[in-house]
Design a protein around this motif. Sequence first.
Motif: not given
Length: 210
Positions: A2-18, A168-172, A186-188
């Motif tokens: 569980q701790r590793q999964r939380i750590a991975i999720a945090r790294v992903m979110l840090k790099n996740a698009p806004i 870093r942005c994802l526009f919808i 330059g946005m996705d």
Amino acid sequence: GQRQRIAIARVMLKNAPILLLDVMETLVTEPFRVEIPALFGMSSEELLATLDLDAWLEFEEGRISEVEYVGRFFADRRAVDGQLLRSCVRNAYRWLEGMEELLAELKQAGFQMHALSNYPVWYQMIDESLQLSRFLDWTFVSCLTGVRKPAPDAYLRAANTLGVEPQRCLFIDDRRVNVDAARAVGMDAILQRDAPGLRRELVVRGLLGD
């Protein structure tokens, strides 16, 4: 574990698009399609032909008040009951099917979400009716920023305010012209057709699980 999964999720979110989201006809129904024409006993095409479109653009950009807009609603300046119009608009807002649930899922996953929408001060009525602010911040509404999509500045100013590169942005948005303009700086970007289609696009990008 569980701790590793939380750590991975945090790294992903840090790099996740806004996520930058259009609102009208992307998340919420547009009153000018059905309810406002019905109020005046017209089809949407008939109503469109009689409106002062410049007044609407100025209202969206926050350059005139609601009272001024109502006074200029029709090009021929026929009288409009502002309270009746406001009540009609307030009662017209509905979630597009599946969108509330999808935003809840994105919020639960930890994504930062902001409205990037051409709209007047009526956005406050949307929030009173549907509480979109449970999921997103009304940061980049045109009546607050003074700039409308598809102007490049609408997108660049949003990224600059957030302190990130456009990449870093994802526009919808539901309108291709706005999606193309976001990509040009330059946005996705995703052209929104419906909630299942949008979810598939997010899954493809690795932002949501199957």
